[in-house]
Motif scaffolding. Structure first.
Motif, PDB file in Angstrom:
ATOM      1  N   THR A 353       0.854  -1.196   0.000  1.00 30.38           N
ATOM      2  CA  THR A 353       0.000   0.000   0.000  1.00 30.38           C
ATOM      3  C   THR A 353       0.881   1.235   0.000  1.00 30.38           C
ATOM      4  O   THR A 353       2.111   1.151   0.101  1.00 30.38           O
ATOM      5  CB  THR A 353      -0.903   0.052   1.247  1.00 30.38           C
ATOM      6  N   GLY A 354       0.251   2.375  -0.106  1.00 30.17           N
ATOM      7  CA  GLY A 354       0.932   3.659   0.042  1.00 30.17           C
ATOM      8  C   GLY A 354       2.130   3.822  -0.859  1.00 30.17           C
ATOM      9  O   GLY A 354       2.082   3.524  -2.052  1.00 30.17           O
ATOM     10  N   LYS A 355       3.230   4.281  -0.226  1.00 29.30           N
ATOM     11  CA  LYS A 355       4.423   4.638  -0.991  1.00 29.30           C
ATOM     12  C   LYS A 355       5.040   3.443  -1.703  1.00 29.30           C
ATOM     13  O   LYS A 355       5.511   3.544  -2.828  1.00 29.30           O
ATOM     14  CB  LYS A 355       5.473   5.251  -0.045  1.00 29.30           C
TER      15      LYS A 355
END
Ligand code: ADP
Ligand code: MG
Length: 690
Positions: A353-355
């Motif tokens: 997820t995310g970065k």
């Protein structure tokens, strides 16, 4: 044309009923015609009351002696019938005044029901009946069809609706898309005749044949359905191959370097499959190829070698696996193979997820990631490849036909379509493969790498668990490793993991000298990966798992596979699980534990596992013992669900279906699209026929 008309066009069908019919897959009037009876009841002949016995379903005819409303716990109407040979009571809990007066003394009625023992002899509860002086009904003239039932629609209602649909048919509506010559060759009736026969079989119809669904009328419909599916896949194949692919140079430099680094030689079967793949890759149209081979035959390596062609051309390769566990493992293998060749391997899974995810996606989009491995997350929204030339789908039967085919759509870019290499270990007989994978060319790897000793399979009652634990201790003390598989105890959501956790704790207590690990589908991805790595590195000796380890997991040092409640699992699944051992040079065993008592079928199935290690043989016996259900369900083969046809029962039709498909495409191409539309659901119309 009745074909596209909704059921609501029928008299008396409103939106509520239409909604209920939808549960049976019925949306249109035509769908009603193709809703086939499950069985038939014979109401054309009546049984003398004196011969009626409890449990019998029968039509009877007799005179009403007495009808009365009584209170026996609740209000009910009883009607006493006699035919000279005996008596019968009709019992109604719901009734109208008209019914009560209609069943007056002396009225002769005809009645159908199931006889059961009541307080004063045999009785029918809520039977269907009519006065004999009323006009004869369908049921008196034809066998009475019994349809699949659904909430809120009675059999009587269904029969009425199907009857209305039948009455609306004409000589060319619904249109028969099969030419008369083809039908004559196959000895099959016209569509209209077939439909009329299956819904209204004459009183003297061969009921056994009908029950087995082997009557020519039923086979005619099955034939048409099989043909439609076949055509749908063929259209799809045509469409895809009419688009440009990426012709790849027959350059072996990268492949040779990879091969040189391997501690073994390819098997002849691996070489053959690879050569077939390479020929496809050189063509300007996209490859559509299935590699079929038993567990452990070395499909992954073949895929990796195929990938070298795309990589050398500076294009990307995507490998999709059905589980994170397997994606992780593939990533490790590919890294081992390709790092020395200065080619990076990226992993993309749903848990990122995310970065991390953003960075991975950017790399893929920019083309910095030549090899991308992942779960179905690979083909979700937001994943864009710079230049994808080869898509590899591992264990495709785990994905199902929808995912396999939708992936194609997503992978297409810049007017070019990537080559597709589909891998499966589900061995199915050749005619079935031709049907299930009519859109694919097939390569078969029918050889295991040398030096493998066959896995020895034993079947043991659960009570002998202690012996099994002892075996595990001995194997692990000798340096080997073991799996212990806890199956799904029931369908409820959390149970299986709980069972695995409890088993792991119990085994850890019983085997204090061993490192025991646990892996199941509900664990966070990182924890799963850590455990698998530890098992692979030998830091965990006994791995307790749910069936998540079923596919692909490759730890050659593991030599013992214990499967609990094996009697509950499908043979294909047991064979896959067993395939986790016997991958190295040490002797391996598979211990199938069962909970007594075993049904005779379960006993036979476990005996098959003991008798053979050959996946094709297991599949063949599975078909024989259980029918195509589990083996050939959508889940196992990625094969679409059929309405009328049954791949096992109708297998003998398949060779003729293959020929008919070719004939129709060649000689009656205009019939193809409407035929596909008739049988193949919207969502499954992969061919996207106009
Ligand atoms: P599957 O066909 O079930 O996917 P894998 O690709 O997992 O099989 O291969 C099983 C094991 O066999 C792996 O450890 C792999 O490295 C090894 N292997 C593959 N090809 C050969 C070969 N020709 N000789 C020896 N071992 C091989
Ligand atoms: Mg594999």
């Amino acid at each position: 044309m009745i074909e596209p008309r909704p059921v609501t066009a029928l008299r008396g069908v409103g939106s509520t009923l239409a909604e209920r019919l939808r549960a049976l897959g019925v949306d249109t009037i035509q769908d009603l015609l193709f809703l086939l009876p499950l069985r038939y009841e014979d109401r054309t002949r009546t049984v003398p009351l004196g011969e009626l016995y409890a449990g019998q379903r029968a039509a009877i005819e007799g005179d009403v002696q007495l009808t009365e409303v009584v209170f026996r716990g609740r209000r009910q109407m009883l009607s006493r019938i006699s035919d000279g040979s005996g008596f019968l009571t009709l019992r109604f809990f719901h009734f109208t005044t008209q019914q009560q007066t209609g069943l007056a003394r002396g009225v002769r009625i005809r009645c159908y029901g199931e006889a059961r023992r009541g307080p004063s002899g045999l009785e029918f509860v809520h039977p269907e009946y009519r006065r004999v002086d009323a006009a004869p009904t369908e049921a008196d003239l034809h066998l009475t069809p019994v349809y699949p039932s659904t909430e809120g629609v009675t059999q009587g209602r269904l029969r009425l609706l199907v009857g209305m649909a039948l009455d609306q048919t004409t000589a060319d509506d619904p249109q028969d898309w099969l030419p008369a010559s083809l039908l004559a060759d196959a000895g099959l009736p016209s569509l209209r005749d077939a439909l009329h026969y299956v819904h209204r079989p004459p009183a003297d119809a061969p009921v056994d044949l009908l029950l087995d669904r082997r009557h020519p009328s039923q086979r005619r419909l099955a034939f048409e359905e099989l043909l439609a599916h076949q055509l749908s896949l063929k259209l799809l194949r045509r469409r895809i191959q009419s688009e440009p692919g990426w012709p790849l140079e027959p350059d072996d430099t990268l492949k040779s370097r990879l091969l040189a680094a391997l501690p073994f030689q390819l098997t002849a079967a691996q070489r053959r499959a690879l050569a077939e793949i390479e020929r496809d890759l050189e063509l300007p149209k996209p490859m559509l190829r299935l590699v079929q081979g038993d567990v452990g035959c070395g499909k992954t390596l073949v895929a990796a070698l195929a990938a070298t062609r795309a990589l050398l051309a500076g294009r990307q390769v995507a490998l999709m696996a059905p589980t994170e566990l397997l994606a992780d493992q593939h990533a490790q293998n590919f890294e081992r193979w390709f790092k020395p060749l200065d080619t990076a391997v990226a992993l993309l899974t749903g848990r990122q997820t995310g970065k991390v995810r953003a960075a991975a996606l950017a790399g893929i989009r920019a083309g910095h990631a030549p090899i991308v491995i992942g779960t179905h997350a690979l083909f979700q929204e937001g994943v864009e490849f710079a230049s994808l030339a080869l898509v590899i789908v591992d264990e495709q039967h785990r994905f199902g036909v929808h995912q396999r085919l939708s992936l194609r759509e997503k992978a297409a870019r810049d007017g070019h379509r990537p080559h597709q290499l589909i891998m499966t270990a589900t061995p199915i007989p050749r005619t079935l493969a031709m049907t299930a994978y009519a859109d694919l060319d097939v390569s078969i790897i029918d050889e295991l790498p040398p030096g493998r000793t066959p896995v020895k399979t034993v079947v043991l009652a659960q009570q002998r668990r202690d012996e099994v634990v002892l075996r595990i201790r001995n194997a692990c003390v000798a340096g080997r490793q073991a799996y212990w598989v806890c199956p799904l105890i029931d369908e409820s959501a959390d149970m299986p993991y709980q069972a695995a956790e409890e088993t792991a704790a119990a085994l850890a207590a019983a085997l204090p000298e061993l490192a025991v690990g646990l892996v199941h589908g509900r664990m966070p991805g990182a924890a799963k990966e850590r455990t698998m790595r530890m098992f692979k590195d030998g830091r965990i000796q006994l791995l307790v798992a749910t069936t998540v380890i079923e596919v692909g997991v490759d730890v050659p040092n593991a030599t013992l596979m214990v499967i609990e409640n094996a009697e509950r699992m499908g043979l294909a699944q047991l064979h896959q699980l067993r395939g986790r051992v016997g991958r190295g040079q040490h002797d391996s065993s598979c211990m199938l534990l069962y909970r007594a008592p075993l049904s005779s079928l379960a006993r036979e199935r476990l005996a098959v596992m003991r008798a053979t290690n050959d996946g094709f043989e297991v599949a063949r016996r599975d078909l024989e013992l259980r029918g195509p259900g589990e083996l050939l369900g959508t889940r196992q083969t990625g094969l679409a669900q059929m309405r009328v046809a049954d791949l096992l029962r109708d297998a003998d039709l398949l060779p003729r279906v293959h020929i008919a498909a070719e004939t129709l495409l060649r000689e009656l191409p205009a019939n193809v699209a409407p035929l596909v539309r008739r049988w193949v659901g919207q969502a499954e119309q992969y061919g996207r026929v106009a």
